[in-house]
Design a protein around this motif. Structure first.
Motif: not given
Length: 295
Positions: A207-211
């Motif tokens: 999720l951190d990558d997408i954010a």
């Protein structure tokens, strides 16, 4: 089975033009798409839809719009959208895609086209066949479709006449335009996140990558996906991986486990479970079906 080709930005790759005109007009049968629905995509062209049979739900920037038989829909340039048929109605519609610069002459473009494709409150516009201006728009779409098929002498000029009728009716019966910089930024950030997913779907994704791709916090990232796409970021990733697996499964020498890992799953059983939920059959059954269709 039909399929809409899109690139990693979700931009549709279909050439929306004939040899001589920056325009395309064709009939789409929703359930004949390889996924059973029209997947999320966008394009620079303006799109005009005329439902000839059944009914469909269009999702545009988080808004669901139901369009029934006989009615139509205008979809603005650059708007993320998808469509699925309703009530197993075998929905079929005429799809007219037009370059914004072809709607009117260049001299009129700045005044009568550019402000409308830049407005943030005009993602779509329902066209009601029961009002006179709506019927005029839908009749013009049908006439353009017939002109392209029949190619009578001077049909290109007939098309430009009908396009003027369509556009004049749309802008005369619209509403005051708005230009919200925040809304523009949100649209850009969502496309950035989707673009990143489409480039990295085969890798491990957090999720951190997408954010980070959208320059957002984790919670804001989730809100964007939930509000606009009605799903979570990681569910979107899983569904996109399934979409990408379809063409791989159609290759004669592929097997389910290899395909699962190629599209980013680290568990064959989870891939099978997600595939069944999305496609209503197992990957192996899908592969056998496609192999049988090929013979």
């Amino acid at each position: 089975m039909e399929s809409i080709e899109i690139d990693h930005n979700l931009k549709e790759l279909t050439q929306h033009r004939t040899v001589v005109l920056p325009i395309a007009c064709y009939e789409t049968r929703v359930n004949q798409n390889v996924l059973g629905y029209i997947p999320l995509h966008w394009h620079d062209e303006l799109q005009f839809v005329f439902i000839k049979k059944g009914e469909a739900t269009f999702q545009l920037n988080g808004e669901n719009v139901v369009v029934r038989e006989g009615d139509g829909l205008f979809i603005n340039s650059g708007i993320l959208h998808m469509a699925e048929e309703r009530n197993q109605s075998d929905c079929t519609y005429i799809c007219l895609n037009v370059s914004p610069h072809f709607v009117l002459s260049q001299e009129l473009y700045t005044r009568y086209v550019a402000p409308y494709i830049q407005a943030t409150n005009l993602s779509c516009f329902h066209v009601d066949a029961n009002v006179s201006w709506g019927k005029s728009v839908l009749d013009a779409i049908e006439q353009i479709n017939q002109s392209i098929q029949q190619k009578a002498p001077y049909y290109e000029m007939d098309i430009t006449i009908q396009l003027t009728v369509i556009w004049k009716n749309i802008i005369m019966n619209g509403f005051p335009l708005k230009y919200d910089q925040t809304a523009m930024l949100k649209g850009q950030r969502l496309k950035q996140m989707i673009n990143w997913i489409h480039l990295h779907y085969s890798e491990k994704i957090m999720l951190d990558d997408i954010a980070r791709a959208g320059q957002l916090s984790r919670s804001e990232c989730c809100r964007y996906f939930k509000r606009i796409l009605k799903t979570t970021p990681l569910s979107y990733v899983m569904d996109y991986r399934i979409q990408k697996s379809l063409s791989l499964l159609q290759q004669a020498d592929s097997n389910v486990t290899e395909v699962a890992y190629q599209v980013g799953f680290n568990s064959t059983s989870y891939f099978i479970e997600r595939f069944r939920n999305m496609m209503n059959r197992t990957p192996l059954a899908y592969k056998k079906l496609k192999m049988d269709e090929g013979y």
